[in-house]
Design an enzyme around this catalytic site. Sequence first.
Site, PDB file in Angstrom:
ATOM      1  N   GLN B 242       0.826  -1.200   0.000  1.00  0.00           N
ATOM      2  CA  GLN B 242       0.000   0.000   0.000  1.00  0.00           C
ATOM      3  C   GLN B 242       0.865   1.257   0.000  1.00  0.00           C
ATOM      4  OE1 GLN B 242      -2.274  -0.648   3.564  1.00  0.00           O
ATOM      5  NE2 GLN B 242      -0.445  -1.175   4.717  1.00  0.00           N
ATOM      6  N   ASP B 296      -0.907   0.324  13.276  1.00  0.00           N
ATOM      7  CA  ASP B 296      -0.477   1.578  13.894  1.00  0.00           C
ATOM      8  C   ASP B 296      -0.309   1.439  15.406  1.00  0.00           C
ATOM      9  OD1 ASP B 296      -3.074   1.678  14.950  1.00  0.00           O
ATOM     10  OD2 ASP B 296      -3.809   2.905  13.293  1.00  0.00           O
ATOM     11  N   ASP B 316      -0.330  -8.047  11.041  1.00  0.00           N
ATOM     12  CA  ASP B 316      -0.488  -7.005  10.023  1.00  0.00           C
ATOM     13  C   ASP B 316       0.441  -7.332   8.868  1.00  0.00           C
ATOM     14  OD1 ASP B 316      -1.559  -3.755  10.054  1.00  0.00           O
ATOM     15  OD2 ASP B 316      -0.121  -4.416   8.539  1.00  0.00           O
ATOM     16  N   ASP B 350      -0.196 -12.605   6.217  1.00  0.00           N
ATOM     17  CA  ASP B 350      -1.520 -12.413   5.666  1.00  0.00           C
ATOM     18  C   ASP B 350      -2.548 -12.961   6.660  1.00  0.00           C
ATOM     19  OD1 ASP B 350      -3.004 -11.806   2.955  1.00  0.00           O
ATOM     20  OD2 ASP B 350      -3.937 -13.544   3.887  1.00  0.00           O
ATOM     21  N   ALA B 351      -3.506 -12.119   7.031  1.00  0.00           N
ATOM     22  CA  ALA B 351      -4.456 -12.498   8.077  1.00  0.00           C
ATOM     23  C   ALA B 351      -5.266 -13.736   7.700  1.00  0.00           C
ATOM     24  CB  ALA B 351      -5.395 -11.327   8.371  1.00  0.00           C
ATOM     25  N   ASP B 368      -9.474  -4.955  12.675  1.00  0.00           N
ATOM     26  CA  ASP B 368      -9.379  -3.550  12.298  1.00  0.00           C
ATOM     27  C   ASP B 368      -8.776  -3.443  10.897  1.00  0.00           C
ATOM     28  OD1 ASP B 368      -9.528  -0.851  12.507  1.00  0.00           O
ATOM     29  OD2 ASP B 368      -7.857  -0.600  13.885  1.00  0.00           O
TER      30      ASP B 368
END
Lengths: 552, 505
Positions: B242, B296, B316, B350-351, B368
């Site tokens: 990203q 974050d 994440d 990777d979730a 989230d």
Amino acid sequence: MGKSDVDKISRKEFLELSGLALVGSTLGLQSLVSCESEKIHGKVVGANHAIGHLVKKAISLPIFQSKKTQVLIIGSGISGLVAGYYLQKAGITDYEILELENHIGGNATFGEDAVGRYPWAAHYLPIPSPENKILIDFLAENKIITGFDANGLPIYDEYSLCFHPEERLFVKGYWQEGLIPNLDISEEDKTQIEQFLAKMELFKHARGNDGKWAFTIPLAYSSADNAFTNFDKLTMKEWLAKEGFTSKALLWYINYCVLDDYGTPLSEVSAWAGIHYFASRKGNAANAKGNDVLTWSEGNGFLMKLLAKNQLKNIKTQRLVYQIEEKSDSVLVDVFDWKNEKRETYTANQVIWAIPQMLRPYLMPKQASEFVKRFSYSPWIVANLETKPFDSGRGQALSWDNVIYEGEGLGYILANHQNVNQGQKTWQLTYYKPLVREMPVEERKKAIEKTHENWLSEIIADLKKAHPKIEEAILKMDVKIWGHAMIRPTVGFIHGRERQMAQQSLNEKIHFAHSDLSGVSIFEEAFYHGYETAKKIIKNYANSNVDTLAKI
Amino acid sequence: MDKNATKIPFLLLFSVFLVATCGLIYELIAGTLASYLMGDSISQFSIIIGLYLFSMGIGSFCSKYFDENLLDWFIQIELLVGLVGGITSSILFIIFNSVESFQWILYGLISLTGIFVGLEIPLLMQILNQSNFGFKDIISKVFTFDYVGALLASILFPLVFMPKMGLIRTSFFFGILNTLVALLVLYHYSKELKYRTTLWLQAFFVFILLTLGFIFSDKILSWAEASTYDEKIIFAKTSPYQRIVLTRQDNNIKLFLNRNLQFSSFDEYRYHEALIHPLMTFTKNPEKILVLGGGDGMAVRELLKYTSIKSITLIDLDADMTNLFRKNEMLTRLNQNALNNIKVKVLNQDAFLWIKQNKILFDAIVIDFPDPNNFALGKLYSNTFYRELTHTLAPEGFIVVQSTSPFMAPKSYWCVNKTLQSVGFKTLPYHVYVPSFGDWGYVLASKQAFISRNVFQRNLRFMNDETFKQSQFFPKDMAQRATEINKLNNQILVQYFEEEWAKVM
């Protein structure tokens, strides 16, 4: 280059030596034709020209060993594996499966590398009709059907159902949803498409005077009513003309469909087969629509692995069967183990022939097999490309199946479409193209001559229509030539006598299984024939063995 | 060129003019950069101006030690000013996320520029003085050109250069101007120079370097991109997954992923308190917690307020994200260094793939993920994914899912709720107002009934019993509506989401 000189010599020898020339790449040992172009690397596999050599070599050697087996299955494509699968289920374990290639799977072959798995041929299975009980049971046994709802509708494994977005078509600079042209077409086109689909819907629900579905899968369950079987006497093109269908967009779509499933264009495919494509699938499910498909990154290789996993020890690869002879109480099969260069003979009580019919004159020269000439196969190429992510174009997002309107090939599928992870850094595209410009024999000859570079430039030119910048994104491309990829359901073949004759077992000793016996090269038909031959053998076996009878 | 001995050569005066313009521009750039990256513009600007002038003073002081080869030295200094001034802002942008004592590097580079700039004018005056120009004339002309240049710089910087070129490109541009001055003088006085060959080489090297920087400055920070954000970009990086962008306006720091706002430091406490604390009131004895997304570290910061928690696993995908929020001092201040806490295990995986293979049970799961605005993300909101979660959640456990805005995208929001229910979870939908986001929705899910087992912590700024009770009420315009279940083979949520946000965007 030295290597290609050798190739040419052996190809010529092969043509002269064994008459197996036309067999071409179905018997493809994995030989590499040309290895790389300047920028994009890859190889061409499947174009085989060493068979003649092998036969010559085999007969020059003494017999190394003689083996005995209850059942010998020739070919490890879907029909062969299904036969073995059901033999084993019935408790018959004394059987062997012989495969020419160094890998199993036939048209369900797949590839695998660091990026992932990708199909080399058949890549999906439409959810089956409820009548196809055996296949539904198989899917349930293997957890692809995870259960049944209160109405008895199968619940399919969510990882196996094709993810959204499924199909898109590139028309005039834009990707529309679905493959039926609907973008920027005339009212007349629209009306004709609706009328055609409505007609197909009627055929889908039509039954013959014998009470059977007019069109269904397995094809053998279809009605013998003349009202329908007469469609086999004219081409799809003729039938469409007779029915007044002239829309260019509609004809393109139907031609696309019959090329996709039969590798045979409208001008040659029988109208019965053409209609069968649209009217035979009556699948239903608790968690999917009737026309949904099951697919995996390795295509039907996924199903093939499930079929093979419990019988791997029964399978022998790299075995060339070059002669089959019927004896009074057994069958003698001559085999060449080309890896170890050893000649073997098998004595089997029963044999399942799970390879194309076209080979009968070569392997069983003493048997009458004139009818085999009626079996015609279409050549295909399949290319697997690895690319960096590229601009997938305007309109619907990159989908599982991506087709270019009036493209040269049939478009490409995204092999890693069924992955659930984020941010796929390398895309795997599988590109399909039946070779139908000329007759199969000519196309096959041309295909063998082509280099990796030739294929690369042809395929890139086709894909560039939709993706002008794709060339920069391609990391690698492998091409596989399938000389005899699919049986061609041309006029009169499906309801002709040759197909019936080919299915007759020889003295209850040699049984025939292969999707070409249906005239339609799809997983379900291969499955059906594999299962039917296993049933015959189980019955014969039970007759001679009371103990097993009790088990079944 | 006028050879008249009593007249000061125009070339040298023109140099004064350019040197003055560049000097002031570097000062303005430094001040802007400092207030961008560290906030608090008044004190940053004040410090920078003071420091810069002081450094110029040092430069001026040092000028008395230069006696010979003054023109050589002048050219040398010009090149140094051009180089340091030209590349300072790029260096600062590049190191911003990875260096701990960022402000000292900033001050150091600014002092260096100041010292070099401070050397320029005195050196030039010495050069002129060695010729036979009148001292009065020198002082009057040099300072006139100096101040005119300064005026021009201070007007052009905010009106032309910042809006048209952006900070980084402007720096390179003026660095190049400085180098051109050096080249001009070099060319004109070539015969009088002792080290001309070395200087020529240096000049070309600096010129090429700065020109390349000017051309490729978009690689460091795309001005086209910067102009699409309301605030100033202080960090931008394209990770493998990203585009990460941090912006700052005064003390308000915002994080954008692929241009979508993830938090604003001004009100993120509302979002994160609402995400974590209701979940914790239902979870009986939270010990093992799983956080999916949330790189974050803000959600983890809230979780660490519970002493019963023994371990937090954060999944994440993007290592660039988690590293940024682990290492950058400004950001670790925001998440209270949560990602470096010994209870926290960060896995950059990777979730979906991780959940599929996971065998450990968690007492609570915090989800989230970014909003479902593409098919890849849509998979993380599918019934298949939620079904996989049932194998990861302890039987007594609870899940919370950030579920986009029930006001902006009511169908999307209720689709998440319905999809969670479809795999056998009981759900409790609620929403809160987060000024930067709007009205934001969450869904709690569990196999258990929603019985409050713990009270809200006292030290929270936003969430308490009353607020939570209120947040469970949905007014008519965002009330529950009928939707389909989001599945891998329909991706209906992405479709809802696109339709609904297209309407309001």
